[in-house]
Design a protein around this motif. Structure first.
Motif, PDB file in Angstrom:
ATOM      1  N   ALA A 123      18.384   6.926 -19.329  1.00 37.62           N
ATOM      2  CA  ALA A 123      17.576   7.158 -18.133  1.00 37.62           C
ATOM      3  C   ALA A 123      17.008   5.849 -17.614  1.00 37.62           C
ATOM      4  N   MET A 124      16.998   5.688 -16.285  1.00 36.02           N
ATOM      5  CA  MET A 124      16.434   4.511 -15.629  1.00 36.02           C
ATOM      6  C   MET A 124      15.544   4.982 -14.491  1.00 36.02           C
ATOM      7  N   PHE A 125      14.283   4.577 -14.509  1.00 39.19           N
ATOM      8  CA  PHE A 125      13.385   4.947 -13.425  1.00 39.19           C
ATOM      9  C   PHE A 125      13.541   3.945 -12.289  1.00 39.19           C
ATOM     10  N   VAL A 126      13.871   4.453 -11.090  1.00 38.97           N
ATOM     11  CA  VAL A 126      14.106   3.583  -9.929  1.00 38.97           C
ATOM     12  C   VAL A 126      13.070   3.809  -8.837  1.00 38.97           C
ATOM     13  N   GLY A 136      12.419  -3.491  -9.200  1.00 42.88           N
ATOM     14  CA  GLY A 136      11.847  -4.741  -9.684  1.00 42.88           C
ATOM     15  C   GLY A 136      11.625  -5.739  -8.560  1.00 42.88           C
ATOM     16  N   ALA A 137      12.553  -5.799  -7.601  1.00 43.65           N
ATOM     17  CA  ALA A 137      12.398  -6.714  -6.463  1.00 43.65           C
ATOM     18  C   ALA A 137      11.223  -6.309  -5.586  1.00 43.65           C
ATOM     19  N   ILE A 138      11.023  -5.002  -5.402  1.00 41.88           N
ATOM     20  CA  ILE A 138       9.866  -4.523  -4.637  1.00 41.88           C
ATOM     21  C   ILE A 138       8.570  -4.956  -5.311  1.00 41.88           C
ATOM     22  N   CYS A 139       8.507  -4.778  -6.626  1.00 42.90           N
ATOM     23  CA  CYS A 139       7.315  -5.190  -7.379  1.00 42.90           C
ATOM     24  C   CYS A 139       7.123  -6.704  -7.312  1.00 42.90           C
ATOM     25  N   LEU A 140       8.208  -7.443  -7.327  1.00 47.13           N
ATOM     26  CA  LEU A 140       8.131  -8.898  -7.256  1.00 47.13           C
ATOM     27  C   LEU A 140       7.487  -9.339  -5.947  1.00 47.13           C
ATOM     28  N   VAL A 141       7.920  -8.756  -4.837  1.00 48.89           N
ATOM     29  CA  VAL A 141       7.379  -9.116  -3.527  1.00 48.89           C
ATOM     30  C   VAL A 141       5.905  -8.713  -3.419  1.00 48.89           C
ATOM     31  N   CYS A 142       5.593  -7.479  -3.815  1.00 48.28           N
ATOM     32  CA  CYS A 142       4.214  -6.996  -3.711  1.00 48.28           C
ATOM     33  C   CYS A 142       3.282  -7.769  -4.631  1.00 48.28           C
ATOM     34  N   THR A 201       1.089  -3.039  -9.904  1.00 47.38           N
ATOM     35  CA  THR A 201       2.425  -3.617  -9.713  1.00 47.38           C
ATOM     36  C   THR A 201       3.019  -4.053 -11.042  1.00 47.38           C
ATOM     37  N   PHE A 202       2.222  -4.701 -11.887  1.00 50.49           N
ATOM     38  CA  PHE A 202       2.718  -5.127 -13.196  1.00 50.49           C
ATOM     39  C   PHE A 202       3.083  -3.919 -14.061  1.00 50.49           C
ATOM     40  N   TYR A 203       2.326  -2.843 -13.925  1.00 50.92           N
ATOM     41  CA  TYR A 203       2.643  -1.639 -14.702  1.00 50.92           C
ATOM     42  C   TYR A 203       3.972  -1.036 -14.246  1.00 50.92           C
ATOM     43  N   VAL A 204       4.164  -0.956 -12.920  1.00 46.58           N
ATOM     44  CA  VAL A 204       5.424  -0.435 -12.388  1.00 46.58           C
ATOM     45  C   VAL A 204       6.579  -1.339 -12.799  1.00 46.58           C
ATOM     46  N   LEU A 205       6.345  -2.645 -12.788  1.00 48.74           N
ATOM     47  CA  LEU A 205       7.388  -3.583 -13.198  1.00 48.74           C
ATOM     48  C   LEU A 205       7.758  -3.382 -14.659  1.00 48.74           C
ATOM     49  N   HIS A 206       6.769  -3.030 -15.465  1.00 46.54           N
ATOM     50  CA  HIS A 206       7.037  -2.721 -16.877  1.00 46.54           C
ATOM     51  C   HIS A 206       7.876  -1.456 -16.995  1.00 46.54           C
ATOM     52  N   ILE A 207       7.580  -0.453 -16.167  1.00 47.68           N
ATOM     53  CA  ILE A 207       8.363   0.783 -16.186  1.00 47.68           C
ATOM     54  C   ILE A 207       9.799   0.514 -15.741  1.00 47.68           C
ATOM     55  N   TYR A 261       0.818  -1.213   0.000  1.00 42.73           N
ATOM     56  CA  TYR A 261       0.000   0.000   0.000  1.00 42.73           C
ATOM     57  C   TYR A 261       0.851   1.261   0.000  1.00 42.73           C
ATOM     58  N   LEU A 262       2.048   1.178   0.556  1.00 44.88           N
ATOM     59  CA  LEU A 262       2.919   2.359   0.633  1.00 44.88           C
ATOM     60  C   LEU A 262       3.733   2.559  -0.644  1.00 44.88           C
ATOM     61  N   VAL A 263       4.473   1.513  -1.070  1.00 51.76           N
ATOM     62  CA  VAL A 263       5.478   1.725  -2.111  1.00 51.76           C
ATOM     63  C   VAL A 263       4.883   1.805  -3.516  1.00 51.76           C
ATOM     64  N   ILE A 264       3.813   1.064  -3.798  1.00 53.89           N
ATOM     65  CA  ILE A 264       3.272   1.087  -5.163  1.00 53.89           C
ATOM     66  C   ILE A 264       2.660   2.450  -5.491  1.00 53.89           C
ATOM     67  N   PRO A 265       1.770   3.020  -4.668  1.00 55.15           N
ATOM     68  CA  PRO A 265       1.296   4.380  -4.974  1.00 55.15           C
ATOM     69  C   PRO A 265       2.416   5.423  -4.945  1.00 55.15           C
ATOM     70  N   LEU A 266       3.389   5.244  -4.041  1.00 53.95           N
ATOM     71  CA  LEU A 266       4.512   6.181  -3.991  1.00 53.95           C
ATOM     72  C   LEU A 266       5.291   6.164  -5.305  1.00 53.95           C
ATOM     73  N   THR A 267       5.445   4.988  -5.891  1.00 57.03           N
ATOM     74  CA  THR A 267       6.139   4.877  -7.176  1.00 57.03           C
ATOM     75  C   THR A 267       5.386   5.629  -8.266  1.00 57.03           C
TER      76      THR A 267
END
Length: 337
Positions: free
Chosen positions: A60-63, A73-79, A113-119, A33-39
């Protein structure tokens, strides 16, 4: 040592709760709930705070809220794995109004999460997330519940078969998968740095010392080669353990993984939904560490220990609670702490 020890104390706080399954689930849910909206917030409105640039190419790399794209990517994997597992666990009760709303929230965050993982463009995390979801589906299927032994035996046999194809027959499966997902078959030059690191002047039995390889003289030795100049990790968890702790460290790691797997397998008979999440994490950890070093202070390793260390054979006194629903009435004491 102090930093790593603090991680394990945090794990024990959740596991020592009177309702550890709900405590662990609440921690993972609130983390998502915290990291995905924050991203999304950083990506949309504050891109300068969530962007890095490749020092060699300038690309450029979005982190996001992480320190690297692989960290994101690891954060998205866990979530993603947690939200998918929660949907699978609640699906049989989907006709209940409250459960249906929770599933809708889970699916929304899973899509985000899948969208952020794509980014993030972290293919390792993308592939591992798919593998983890397949393991959860297999463990929770009718066949998996009826005969969990087929799954628990099939996973190690699959790893042995992969090792046979890769190291005996010389079939580069990982390279083929990397090429299929649009990556360099040599795993973005990882296959070129591993032979150099294997020649590092260390004690083969004890390594360089706990977290001591990437400092001092050994780091200077690594940076003298063109293939490894500027490198600060092995990009392989097993090789990283060998460089720091030698063959003895690798042996202890293998023993720990085998003991954890045995514990998870016992948790599947009789079936435990929490054990299915532990099995997925165990499988992901093995694959993830082929191209990344996560057997240390890494979110994948911490979450794996958080889940797998509680899984145990269920006796008469063990009652598995349903996945936590984030009720405002009652929250585990450890989460409040």
């Amino acid at each position: 040592w102090i930093r790593d020890f603090g991680n394990y104390l945090a794990i024990l706080i959740a596991l020592s709760d009177s309702r550890p399954v709900e405590a662990v689930g609440t921690v993972l849910r609130r983390f998502g709930y915290l990291v995905i909206p924050l991203t999304f917030l950083l990506y949309k409105y504050y891109p300068q705070m969530g962007m890095q640039y490749n020092p060699w190419t300038g690309g450029a790399m979005f982190v996001g809220p992480a320190t690297s794209k692989n960290g994101l990517g690891a954060i998205c994997l866990v979530c993603g794995l947690f939200f998918f597992w929660d949907v699978v666990m609640r699906w049989p009760d989907r006709k209940t109004g409250r459960t249906r709303r929770i599933i809708l929230v889970d699916l929304t965050f899973l899509a985000m999460t899948f969208y952020v993982l794509h980014i993030a463009n972290s293919q390792t995390s993308h592939i591992c997330l798919i593998i983890g979801c397949l393991v959860i589906l297999a463990a929770n299927s009718k066949a998996g519940r009826r005969s969990p032994r087929a799954l628990t035996i099939g996973l190690p046999l699959g790893l042995v078969f992969y090792a046979f194809l890769n190291f005996v027959l010389g079939i580069d499966i990982i390279g083929a998968v990397a090429k299929a997902v649009g990556r360099n078959p040599n795993l973005t030059d990882r296959a070129e740095i591993w032979p150099v690191l294997l020649r590092a002047p260390i004690n083969p039995l004890l390594g360089r010392g706990y977290e001591s390889f990437w400092v001092g003289p050994s780091l200077s030795w690594v940076w003298q080669f063109k293939e490894t100049r500027g490198l600060n990790e092995a990009h392989n968890g097993y090789l990283e353990v060998y460089l720091n702790l030698g063959i003895i460290g690798l042996f202890l790691l293998i023993v720990f993984l085998m003991a954890t797997y045995r514990r998870i397998c016992k948790g599947l008979t009789p079936f435990s939904s929490f054990a299915s999440l532990g099995l997925a994490l165990w499988t992901i950890v093995l694959f993830y560490n082929i191209t990344e070093a996560a057997f240390k202070s890494h979110i994948m390793w911490i979450v794996f220990m958080l889940v797998a260390m509680y899984v145990r054979p269920r006796g008469k006194k063990d009652v598995e609670h349903s996945p936590p629903a984030e009720s405002a009435i009652e929250v585990p004491a450890s989460v409040i702490a």
